[in-house]
Design a protein around this motif. Structure first.
Motif, short mmCIF file in Angstrom:
data_model
loop_
_atom_site.label_atom_id
_atom_site.label_comp_id
_atom_site.label_asym_id
_atom_site.label_seq_id
_atom_site.Cartn_x
_atom_site.Cartn_y
_atom_site.Cartn_z
N ARG A 37 0.85 -1.19 0.00
CA ARG A 37 0.00 0.00 0.00
C ARG A 37 0.89 1.24 0.00
O ARG A 37 0.76 2.11 -0.83
CB ARG A 37 -0.91 0.00 1.22
CG ARG A 37 -1.79 1.23 1.33
CD ARG A 37 -2.65 1.23 2.58
NE ARG A 37 -3.50 0.04 2.64
CZ ARG A 37 -3.69 -0.70 3.73
NH1 ARG A 37 -3.12 -0.39 4.87
NH2 ARG A 37 -4.48 -1.75 3.68
N SER A 38 1.76 1.33 0.99
CA SER A 38 2.70 2.44 1.09
C SER A 38 3.84 2.03 1.99
O SER A 38 3.69 1.17 2.85
CB SER A 38 2.01 3.70 1.65
OG SER A 38 1.64 3.49 3.00
N GLN A 77 0.85 -6.49 12.65
CA GLN A 77 -0.27 -5.57 12.83
C GLN A 77 -0.05 -4.28 12.05
O GLN A 77 -0.96 -3.80 11.36
CB GLN A 77 -0.45 -5.25 14.32
CG GLN A 77 -1.60 -4.31 14.60
CD GLN A 77 -1.73 -4.01 16.09
OE1 GLN A 77 -1.13 -4.65 16.93
NE2 GLN A 77 -2.53 -3.01 16.40
N LEU A 78 1.16 -3.73 12.12
CA LEU A 78 1.48 -2.51 11.36
C LEU A 78 1.36 -2.78 9.86
O LEU A 78 0.89 -1.92 9.11
CB LEU A 78 2.89 -2.02 11.69
CG LEU A 78 3.06 -1.41 13.08
CD1 LEU A 78 4.54 -1.19 13.38
CD2 LEU A 78 2.29 -0.11 13.19
N GLY A 79 1.78 -3.96 9.43
CA GLY A 79 1.66 -4.32 8.02
C GLY A 79 0.21 -4.30 7.56
O GLY A 79 -0.11 -3.75 6.51
N ARG A 80 -0.66 -4.90 8.35
CA ARG A 80 -2.08 -4.93 7.99
C ARG A 80 -2.69 -3.52 8.01
O ARG A 80 -3.51 -3.18 7.15
CB ARG A 80 -2.85 -5.84 8.94
CG ARG A 80 -2.59 -7.32 8.71
CD ARG A 80 -3.52 -8.19 9.54
NE ARG A 80 -3.33 -8.01 10.96
CZ ARG A 80 -2.46 -8.69 11.71
NH1 ARG A 80 -1.68 -9.59 11.15
NH2 ARG A 80 -2.37 -8.47 13.01
N GLU A 81 -2.29 -2.71 8.97
CA GLU A 81 -2.90 -1.38 9.13
C GLU A 81 -2.32 -0.33 8.19
O GLU A 81 -3.05 0.55 7.75
CB GLU A 81 -2.71 -0.90 10.57
CG GLU A 81 -3.50 -1.70 11.58
CD GLU A 81 -3.16 -1.33 13.02
OE1 GLU A 81 -2.27 -0.48 13.25
OE2 GLU A 81 -3.79 -1.91 13.93
N ARG A 82 -1.02 -0.41 7.88
CA ARG A 82 -0.36 0.69 7.16
C ARG A 82 0.31 0.33 5.85
O ARG A 82 0.24 1.10 4.90
CB ARG A 82 0.69 1.33 8.08
CG ARG A 82 0.08 2.03 9.26
CD ARG A 82 1.08 2.49 10.29
NE ARG A 82 2.25 3.16 9.77
CZ ARG A 82 3.27 3.52 10.54
NH1 ARG A 82 3.26 3.29 11.83
NH2 ARG A 82 4.32 4.12 10.01
N TRP A 83 1.01 -0.78 5.80
CA TRP A 83 1.92 -1.00 4.69
C TRP A 83 1.39 -1.89 3.58
O TRP A 83 1.81 -1.76 2.43
CB TRP A 83 3.24 -1.56 5.22
CG TRP A 83 3.92 -0.66 6.20
CD1 TRP A 83 4.02 0.71 6.11
CD2 TRP A 83 4.57 -1.02 7.41
NE1 TRP A 83 4.71 1.20 7.19
CE2 TRP A 83 5.06 0.16 8.01
CE3 TRP A 83 4.80 -2.23 8.05
CZ2 TRP A 83 5.76 0.16 9.20
CZ3 TRP A 83 5.49 -2.24 9.23
CH2 TRP A 83 5.97 -1.05 9.80
#
Length: 97
Positions: free
Chosen positions: A11-12, A72-78
């Protein structure tokens, strides 16, 4: 020997992503028995291959607190999406050319 195949639609990516990825690689190889790690990104596709001596090491790594937070950060942001495959390597050879 086992390989974990991680495929993601990115995603980013931000500066924290690079720091987290470097820390996770260091941790996996230094404390959890990962013997090699390779990743490549093309466009918004990322593929990472990590090599492990056994399934127990993979399971320990999967549940480690820093790795869980990174997931979790991967799912939410990246990542838009990702998949993980675990395969046993039954034959390997190398050829120098």
């Amino acid at each position: 020997m086992f390989v974990v195949i991680f495929r993601a639609k990115v995603r980013s990516v931000d500066s924290e992503y690079s720091k987290v990825a470097a820390r996770l690689r260091e941790l996996a190889m230094g404390q959890f028995g990962c013997v090699d790690f390779q990743a490549i990104t093309e466009g918004n596709n990322e593929i990472a291959l990590s090599y492990w001596p056994n399934e127990a090491s993979i399971l320990e790594w999967k549940s480690h607190s820093e790795h869980v937070l990174a997931q979790q950060l991967g799912r939410e942001r990246w990542y838009e999406s990702y998949s993980v495959q675990v395969a046993e390597i039954i034959h390997e050879y190398h050829v120098a050319c």
